[in-house]
Design an enzyme around this catalytic site. Structure first.
Site, PDB file in Angstrom:
ATOM      1  N   HIS A  49       0.587   0.183  -9.862  1.00  0.00           N
ATOM      2  CA  HIS A  49      -0.294  -0.653  -9.006  1.00  0.00           C
ATOM      3  C   HIS A  49      -0.765  -1.916  -9.748  1.00  0.00           C
ATOM      4  O   HIS A  49      -1.962  -2.125  -9.938  1.00  0.00           O
ATOM      5  CB  HIS A  49      -1.496   0.166  -8.498  1.00  0.00           C
ATOM      6  N   ARG A  56       0.842  -1.189   0.000  1.00  0.00           N
ATOM      7  CA  ARG A  56       0.000   0.000   0.000  1.00  0.00           C
ATOM      8  C   ARG A  56       0.881   1.244   0.000  1.00  0.00           C
ATOM      9  O   ARG A  56       1.888   1.271   0.730  1.00  0.00           O
ATOM     10  CB  ARG A  56      -0.887   0.049   1.263  1.00  0.00           C
ATOM     11  N   GLU A 114      -2.231   8.129  -5.883  1.00  0.00           N
ATOM     12  CA  GLU A 114      -2.302   7.322  -7.114  1.00  0.00           C
ATOM     13  C   GLU A 114      -3.327   7.900  -8.082  1.00  0.00           C
ATOM     14  O   GLU A 114      -4.478   8.069  -7.697  1.00  0.00           O
ATOM     15  CB  GLU A 114      -2.642   5.869  -6.766  1.00  0.00           C
TER      16      GLU A 114
END
Ligand code: 9EZ
Length: 533
Positions: A282, A235, A264
Site C-alpha cells: 500500500h 482499494r 491489509e
C-alpha cells in the site's frame, strides 16, 4: 456556525507540517503515536479535533468516548478507517483530502505497469539472489498496447496522460465523466462490456463501493484478452483475489500488480508470492510530497473552518460548506429559533411524527438552503431527543424520530407578507391536530419573527431571551391581565408586544429575563408556549 477548535490530536505519524500550521493559528497540538485503545479513548476526550492517516480506527467506541470531539481529519483519500455513520450520529464532521495523493497514486500505477511489462521486480530479485537469468525475463513493449482505465477521476486521468507518453492506446470507463470529456484527454470511453476484450492492461481507479467490489471477477476475466495484466493501486477488494489467482494459474491472466489487498496486511500470501505478481505494501500515496501535501491540506481545511471560510473535503455534512460564513450566522440562528418555536407551539405532542414545510424567500436566503434546513431541525429537536444536536447530526436524528421535511426555495419571490425585508423563512408545522405558520427574517442581522398564524408584527419581534406566546380572541383585551400575572410572580418583563389581529385571533408576546412559572391562567388569553431561545 462557528467551530471552536482549540486542541487537536495528531496521530499515525501525520507529517509535522500539519501541527505547525495549526499551532501558527493558535491551536494547541498533541502528537501521539502507537496509542493503546485505552489511551486513545482518553486522548480523544480531551481534544476538539483528531487527525489520522490509516492506522487509527475511529470507531463508534472512540466517538462515544468524547463529548468534546467536533472534527476528524483524514490526511489522505477515502475514509476507510473512520465509522462515518457513527461520526455523523455524534455530530462530528469528517474531512479528507481527496486531491493530495493524486500524483503519487498515478505515478505508482505507471511504475506498476512498467514493472509488469518487464518483470522488473522478479528479475531484480533473481539477480540479487545470484542468478544471471535473461531468458526467463523476456519482456513486452508498452508501445502500441491498449491500457484500460476503469474510473476516469483525478487519478485515472493522470495515469492516462503519462501512459500516452509511452505510446499506449488508452480506453476506459466512468459512470460520470462524459464520453466527450474523456475524448478531449485522448481517452476512448466505452461501456465496460466493450472495454474487456480490447485491453492488454487494466487498471482500476474507483472507490470501493458495493457496486465496485469484485469489479474484476471470474466473469470479467473470462471476457478479457488472454494474457491480460491487471493493476490495482486503488482499494483492496475491487479485484476479486480468488478469481485473479484462478486466472493467473490458468494463464488467462498474464500478470498482476497489486498495491492494495482485501485484507491489509494480507495473511494469505499466495497471490503475493505468485511469480507473475508484482506487489507493494500500500505505497500508492507513500511519498514525501504526497504526505506533506495531505498534511498541509487537512491543516488548512481546519484553519479555514475556524476562520469561517468555505469548508472543503467534508464527507458527512455536504450542506455545511458555506455555513461558516459570518453573514449566514443570523440566518442560522433564526432557523434554529423558528424550529424551537415551532416545536413549543405544537406541544403537547399527540403523535411523535410531524411534518415541516419550509419556504425560503429571496435570493440570499435561497442560497442557504443546504444548512438552514438542518438548522431548523436543530431548533426543533433540541429538548426532543438527546443532547448535542448540531447541523451535522440533525438531519439523521430527525429522520429517525419521524420528522418529514420539505424545503422549497423562491429566489425570485419576495416574502409573502409585508415584512420590510425581501429575504425570509416561512415554516409550517403540522403535528397531530395542530398546525402553525411562522414567518421570520434575519435581514436586519437579528432573528426576528414577523408573523405567526397570519397575525403580523409589522416592525418585527426579536427572538431572544425567554418569551411567552399568548393567543387571544381579537375582541379580548388581556394585556393588563398578562402584565398583572407576570408581575405577581416577580418576572422582569422587558417587552410586551401584540400582533395585528386577524378576524380569528391575536398574539400577545411577553419577553422576560428568565423562565416564568405561571401557576394560574390569564383570563382572556391562552399561554400556548414559553420558549427560551
Ligand atoms: C464505478 C465507478 C467507476 C465509479 C467511480 C465513482 C461512484 N463511483 N463509481 C464502476 N466515483 C468505474 C466503474
Amino acid at each position: 456556525m462557528s467551530f471552536r477548535v482549540k486542541r487537536v490530536l495528531l496521530l499515525d505519524g501525520v507529517d509535522p507540517v500539519c501541527g505547525q500550521i495549526l499551532m501558527d493559528v493558535g491551536i494547541s497540538v498533541t502528537t501521539r503515536n502507537k496509542l493503546t485503545k485505552e489511551q486513545l479513548l482518553k486522548e480523544v476526550a480531551e481534544h476538539d479535533g483528531v487527525i489520522v492517516r490509516s492506522a487509527t480506527k475511529v470507531t463508534e467506541e472512540v466517538l462515544a468516548a468524547s463529548d468534546r470531539l467536533r472534527i476528524i481529519g483524514r490526511a489522505g483519500t477515502g475514509v476507510d478507517n473512520i465509522d462515518v455513520q457513527a461520526a455523523t450520529r455524534h455530530g462530528v464532521i469528517v474531512m479528507n483530502t481527496p486531491g493530495g495523493n493524486t500524483l503519487s497514486a498515478a505515478e505508482h500505477t505507471c511504475a506498476m505497469v512498467c514493472a509488469l511489462s518487464r518483470c522488473l521486480p522478479q528479475a531484480c530479485a533473481a539477480l540479487k539472489a545470484g542468478s544471471w537469468d535473461r531468458k526467463s525475463f523476456l519482456g513486452y513493449e508498452l508501445h502500441g498496447k491498449t491500457l484500460a482505465i476503469i474510473g476516469l477521476g483525478r487519478i485515472g486521468r493522470e495515469v492516462a496522460k503519462r501512459m500516452q507518453a509511452f505510446g499506449m492506446t488508452i480506453i476506459g470507463y466512468d459512470p460520470v465523466t462524459p464520453v466527450e470529456v474523456a475524448a478531449e484527454w485522448g481517452v476512448e470511453s466505452l461501456p465496460l462490456e466493450s472495454v474487456w476484450p480490447r485491453a492488454d492492461y487494466i487498471t482500476v481507479h474507483t472507490p470501493l463501493l458495493p457496486h465496485t467490489k469484485n469489479l474484476i471477477n471470474d466473469e470479467v476475466l473470462a471476457k478479457c484478452k488472454s494474457g491480460v495484466r491487471i493493476v490495482n493501486v486503488a482499494r483492496g477488494g475491487i479485484v476479486d483475489e480468488a478469481a485473479l489467482l484462478r486466472a493467473l494459474e490458468a494463464g488467462t491472466c498474464g500478470g498482476a500488480a497489486l498495491d492494495v489487498f482485501q485484507e491489509e496486511p494480507p495473511t494469505d500470501l499466495t497471490l503475493c508470492k505468485h511469480p507473475k505478481v508484482v506487489c507493494t505494501p500500500h505505497l500508492g500515496a507513500n511519498t514525501v510530497e504526497a504526505q506533506r501535501r495531505v498534511a498541509v491540506e487537512v491543516a488548512q481545511q481546519i484553519v479555514d473552518m475556524v476562520n469561517g471560510r468555505p469548508l472543503v473535503g467534508v464527507v458527512n455534512a455536504p450542506g455545511l460548506t458555506n455555513a461558516t460564513n459570518d453573514a449566514c450566522k443570523p440566518w442560522i440562528e433564526l432557523a434554529q429559533a423558528l424550529g424551537c418555536l415551532a416545536n413549543h407551539l405544537s406541544q403537547p405532542v399527540e403523535t411523535p411524527s410531524l411534518t415541516l414545510n419550509v419556504d425560503l424567500y429571496g435570493s440570499e436566503v435561497s442560497k442557504m438552503e443546504a444548512f438552514l434546513g438542518p438548522a431548523l431541525l436543530v431548533g426543533l429537536l433540541k429538548g426532543m431527543t438527546q443532547n448535542g444536536i448540531n447541523l451535522v447530526n440533525a438531519p439523521m436524528l430527525a429522520k429517525e424520530v419521524g420528522v418529514s421535511f420539505v424545503v422549497r426555495t423562491h429566489p425570485d419571490k419576495p416574502a409573502p407578507l409585508a415584512c420590510s425585508a425581501t429575504d425570509a423563512i416561512q415554516v409550517e408545522i403540522l403535528r397531530g391536530f395542530k398546525s402553525h405558520a411562522l414567518l421570520g427574517s434575519a435581514a436586519a442581522g437579528q432573528a426576528t419573527l414577523y408573523a405567526l398564524d397570519g397575525c403580523v408584527w409589522e416592525s418585527g419581534l426579536t427572538l431572544g431571551r425567554n418569551m411567552l406566546f399568548f393567543s387571544a380572541s381579537p375582541s379580548a383585551s388581556p394585556l393588563a391581565a398578562i402584565a398583572t400575572q407576570l408581575m405577581a410572580v416577580h418576572a422582569v418583563v422587558t417587552s410586551l408586544l401584540s400582533s395585528a389581529p386577524t378576524n380569528k385571533e391575536v398574539w400577545h408576546v411577553a419577553r422576560t429575563n428568565s423562565t416564568v412559572d405561571l401557576t394560574t391562567g390569564v383570563p382572556g388569553a391562552r399561554l400556548v408556549a414559553q420558549v427560551t431561545f
